[in-house]
Design a protein around this motif. Structure first.
Motif, short mmCIF file in Angstrom:
data_model
loop_
_atom_site.label_atom_id
_atom_site.label_comp_id
_atom_site.label_asym_id
_atom_site.label_seq_id
_atom_site.Cartn_x
_atom_site.Cartn_y
_atom_site.Cartn_z
N LYS A 1 1.08 -1.16 0.09
CA LYS A 1 0.03 -0.07 0.15
C LYS A 1 0.89 1.26 0.06
N VAL A 2 1.80 1.47 0.82
CA VAL A 2 2.60 2.56 0.86
C VAL A 2 3.71 2.64 0.07
N LYS A 3 4.30 1.53 -0.45
CA LYS A 3 5.35 1.49 -1.57
C LYS A 3 6.70 2.39 -1.14
N PRO A 4 7.14 2.24 0.08
CA PRO A 4 8.40 3.02 0.43
C PRO A 4 9.40 3.07 -0.63
N LYS A 5 10.17 4.13 -0.46
CA LYS A 5 11.28 4.42 -1.45
C LYS A 5 12.49 3.78 -0.91
N THR A 6 12.46 3.79 0.60
CA THR A 6 13.80 3.22 1.01
C THR A 6 13.41 2.25 2.27
N LEU A 7 14.47 1.49 2.49
CA LEU A 7 14.38 0.62 3.71
C LEU A 7 14.26 1.27 4.90
N GLY A 8 14.65 2.46 5.26
CA GLY A 8 14.29 3.29 6.39
C GLY A 8 12.86 3.62 6.41
N GLN A 9 12.33 4.13 5.14
CA GLN A 9 10.84 4.53 5.33
C GLN A 9 10.10 3.18 5.55
N ALA A 10 10.63 2.07 5.09
CA ALA A 10 9.65 0.70 5.13
C ALA A 10 9.66 0.23 6.54
N SER A 11 10.98 0.65 7.35
CA SER A 11 11.07 0.42 8.76
C SER A 11 10.11 1.15 9.73
N ARG A 12 9.45 2.45 9.31
CA ARG A 12 8.53 3.12 10.01
C ARG A 12 7.25 2.89 9.92
N ILE A 13 6.87 1.81 9.00
CA ILE A 13 5.27 1.52 8.53
C ILE A 13 5.04 0.89 9.89
N SER A 14 3.69 1.45 10.34
CA SER A 14 3.12 0.60 11.41
C SER A 14 2.80 -0.85 10.82
N GLY A 15 3.14 -1.93 11.74
CA GLY A 15 2.98 -3.20 11.29
C GLY A 15 4.04 -3.99 10.54
N VAL A 16 5.17 -3.20 10.49
CA VAL A 16 6.35 -3.72 9.69
C VAL A 16 7.23 -3.81 10.76
N SER A 17 7.84 -5.19 11.30
CA SER A 17 8.46 -5.52 12.43
C SER A 17 9.79 -5.47 11.87
N PRO A 18 10.84 -5.35 12.89
CA PRO A 18 12.27 -5.45 12.61
C PRO A 18 12.83 -6.77 11.76
N SER A 19 11.90 -8.02 12.23
CA SER A 19 12.28 -9.21 11.40
C SER A 19 11.96 -9.01 9.84
N ASP A 20 10.93 -8.13 9.62
CA ASP A 20 10.50 -8.05 8.25
C ASP A 20 11.60 -7.32 7.53
N ILE A 21 12.18 -6.31 8.26
CA ILE A 21 13.13 -5.51 7.71
C ILE A 21 14.45 -6.05 7.42
N SER A 22 14.83 -7.27 8.44
CA SER A 22 15.77 -8.07 8.26
C SER A 22 15.60 -9.00 6.94
N ILE A 23 14.39 -9.38 6.83
CA ILE A 23 14.14 -10.13 5.41
C ILE A 23 14.25 -9.40 4.21
N LEU A 24 13.79 -8.24 4.29
CA LEU A 24 13.81 -7.44 2.97
C LEU A 24 15.43 -6.99 2.62
N MET A 25 16.12 -6.98 3.81
CA MET A 25 17.68 -6.59 3.51
C MET A 25 18.27 -7.71 2.79
N VAL A 26 18.04 -9.10 3.28
CA VAL A 26 18.33 -10.02 2.63
C VAL A 26 18.06 -10.20 1.04
N TYR A 27 16.90 -9.77 0.71
CA TYR A 27 16.20 -9.97 -0.49
C TYR A 27 16.80 -8.86 -1.58
N LEU A 28 17.21 -7.60 -0.74
CA LEU A 28 17.72 -6.59 -1.42
C LEU A 28 19.28 -6.60 -1.49
N GLY A 29 19.77 -7.89 -1.10
CA GLY A 29 21.04 -8.08 -1.45
C GLY A 29 22.15 -7.43 -0.35
N ARG A 30 21.43 -7.07 0.74
CA ARG A 30 22.22 -6.48 1.79
C ARG A 30 22.47 -7.40 2.98
#
Length: 623
Positions: free
Chosen positions: A594-623
């Motif tokens: 819904k939000v389509k965040p531009k950066t991982l930082g913005q994604a981390s501030r979305i209500s309902g997106v947990s730190p573990s979700d951010i870690s998973i995204l980092m893996v898939y983004l090659g980080r």
């Protein structure tokens, strides 16, 4: 037939005025369309600007090149720096203003701004072709073409006013609501909702007994909002404080059965932090009184704003209750308080530039995005006006980061988290508030605005002098040694421990009891040095003192900014398919889509997106 414009701004409130001024000053041709030219920048609610966090926003608007700070200074009748007893991150300027002068000054500023044209009419729709804005339609049946449109409709979209059991259409009392736009935007695929706000009664100051109230005076040495050369007030008007009481509450309760809020006639969600008096009585039933601020509406009017008494109860209940307030025994009412419901569009549908995601070159600013307050609206208008101009000139957008401005915190909160209640800015919303002080807004933002071509060379020169002076003062204090016999009389008068050996002045200034003014009064060498400074000596000295006193805390916040910047640097491409990442939680997938965040930082501030979700995204983004 009107000409084609670069930008059409719909609505002449605080957001619309700043949008029109910014875009025009950058060189765009602008048409400001408003339903009533006599009510440009109307202070619809309280006759005041600034306050907690809001004052910081006004100073940021001014630092970028907006007009709100200048007009506030020109029309102020009282100035106060709030929270002086706390740390500088909490200091917030606030003024009482002359309501009529404020509107007049804004109109004159806009009329003197090249590239701004005006049209008095209601906009009933927008013109869209192939997903791109092309202009607007008006109530007179005109179609006016433009490259971009900024909607700043305030509380006018399908506005309904409530007083007791009566309700009628309107954007403000005495002004009709705007119709047609909401329905068209819904057809185009936008989500909308309803919000509610309210205002208190206005009363005749001649009928009040101020001897029964507490006077609330302005600062002894008032400052200004603008970093330009506006003049501080030489004399000020007092406000007053009084209180409700149990008898007032009981009378108000007799009207609760006719209250549109309690009877369900109002569906919109109201501002949590500015509740009506009936809300206060219900929610804080243990309290037997509530504070009221009695605020004059201007220099040459007897009209008074009863701050803290917002209500939509029947007018006879309002009047009877007020007559039981100390000092209000013989009160005469000019007009009753009322509530107003209006349409807004959840701000997750806009981008960092305030451009909508669905329609290219269409921008939303102000209460249409779910905010409340003049200051929140004005800063959105400023950013929308700047970015609309940049977009049509194929230039990079002007986007601020959360560590750079309260304006950025507001926009990021809106587009990342959305809002289901009127959004109001507070210092607590900013994680880097020690960096975002009201005193350094020009240092943070004027260089950026100068690069855009909005801030003048004179503004930039003043900022450069302030930075130079500040650095030199800090160097002087760090290099200047002082003997015990020179400083101890001052330290003893301030009840702080005398020094026993020669020390640098910078070590003395870090004591909480000691200010630079104390040292200046006690040491001729400091007075002599300060007399050599150029530019605004007062601002530079204050800046240097804050930086020396809070150096450790400021350094820690900067370290935190650097750490979080790593997430902000990781970009997420716009067509990223979150559904393919199976380990993500269902809630995170839904919110990210819904939000389509531009950066991982913005994604981390979305209500309902947990730190573990951010870690998973980092893996898939090659980080």
């Amino acid at each position: 037939m009107l000409q084609e414009y670069d930008i059409i701004v719909v609505g002449g409130g605080h957001a619309g005025c700043e949008a029109a001024a910014a875009a025009a000053n950058l060189g765009s041709s602008v048409l400001l369309v408003t339903m009533d030219m006599a009510r440009i920048a109307q202070m619809s609610c309280n006759p005041a600007m600034g306050g907690i966090a809001k004052g910081q926003i006004v100073r940021e608007i001014d630092a970028i090149g907006g007009y709100s700070g200048i007009i506030t200074d020109k029309t102020a009748i009282q100035f106060r720096m709030l929270n002086r007893s706390k740390g500088p991150a909490m200091w917030s300027p606030r003024t009482q203003n002359d309501r009529m002068l404020f509107s007049n000054e804004w109109r004159m500023m806009l009329e003197q701004t090249p590239n701004v044209d005006f049209w008095q009419d209601m906009v009933t729709g927008i013109i869209v072709k192939k997903g791109k804005i092309c202009g607007v339609k008006t109530g007179m049946g005109l179609e006016i073409k433009s490259k971009t449109v900024i909607l700043t409709n305030g509380t006018f979209l399908n506005g309904i006013i409530h007083i007791g059991e009566r309700q009628f259409g309107g954007g403000r009392v005495g002004e009709k609501a705007a119709t047609g736009i909401t329905e068209q935007l819904i057809e185009l695929g936008f989500e909308n909702g309803r919000m509610k706000t309210g205002t208190p009664p206005r009363v005749d100051g001649r009928s009040l007994d101020y001897s029964k109230m507490e006077p609330q005076k302005g600062d002894e040495n008032p400052s200004t909002f603008s970093f330009s050369d506006t003049s501080p007030l030489s004399h000020q008007k007092n406000c007053h404080i009084t209180y409700t009481n149990p008898e007032v509450h009981e009378i108000l309760k007799t009207g609760f059965e006719k209250s549109p809020m309690f009877c369900g006639r109002i569906q919109g969600i109201g501002p949590r932090y500015c509740p009506s008096i009936e809300d206060k009585i219900e929610r804080f039933s243990e309290r037997d009184r509530h504070q009221l601020f009695i605020e004059p509406e201007g220099w040459n009017t007897v009209e008074i704003y009863v701050n803290g008494f917002s209500t939509s109860l029947p007018e006879d209940v309002q009047l009877n209750a007020m007559k039981r307030i100390a000092g209000f025994e013989n009160v005469k009412m000019f007009r009753p308080g009322y509530a107003i419901e209006y349409d807004y569009f959840p701000p997750t549908q806009i981008d960092f530039t305030l451009e909508t995601k669905l329609i290219e070159n269409l921008y939303f600013a102000g209460q249409i995005n779910g905010t409340t307050g003049y200051e929140e609206a004005a800063c959105q208008g400023l950013m929308a006006g700047i970015n609309a101009h940049l977009k049509i000139n194929e230039k990079e957008p002007f986007i601020l980061k959360r560590d750079e401005a309260y304006i950025a915190v507001l926009i990021d909160d809106l587009i990342t988290k959305g809002t289901e209640e009127p959004y109001r800015m507070f210092t607590s919303r900013a994680e880097f508030r020690l960096l975002l002080r009201q005193d350094n807004a020009d240092i943070r933002l004027t260089p950026k605005s100068y690069q855009l071509g909005l801030a003048s060379s004179e503004r930039m020169k003043n900022v450069g002098q302030k930075i130079k002076n500040t650095e030199e003062i800090i160097h002087f204090f760090k290099s200047q040694s002082i003997e015990p016999q020179e400083i101890n009389p001052t330290l003893e008068s301030l009840d702080t421990t005398p020094i026993k050996q020669k020390v640098k002045l910078s070590t003395v200034i870090t004591r909480p009891q000691v200010s630079i003014s104390h040292i200046e009064d006690g040491l001729p060498v400091v007075r002599e040095y300060f007399s050599t400074l150029n530019g605004n000596r007062k601002e530079s000295i204050e800046q240097a003192e804050i930086q020396m006193k809070y150096d450790g805390y400021i350094s820690k916040e900067k370290e935190m900014v650097d750490k979080l910047a790593r997430l902000e640097d990781i970009q997420i491409w716009s067509n990223f398919d979150y559904e393919k990442i199976k380990p993500l939680s269902a809630e995170a997938t839904e919110k990210l889509k819904k939000v389509k965040p531009k950066t991982l930082g913005q994604a981390s501030r979305i209500s309902g997106v947990s730190p573990s979700d951010i870690s998973i995204l980092m893996v898939y983004l090659g980080r």
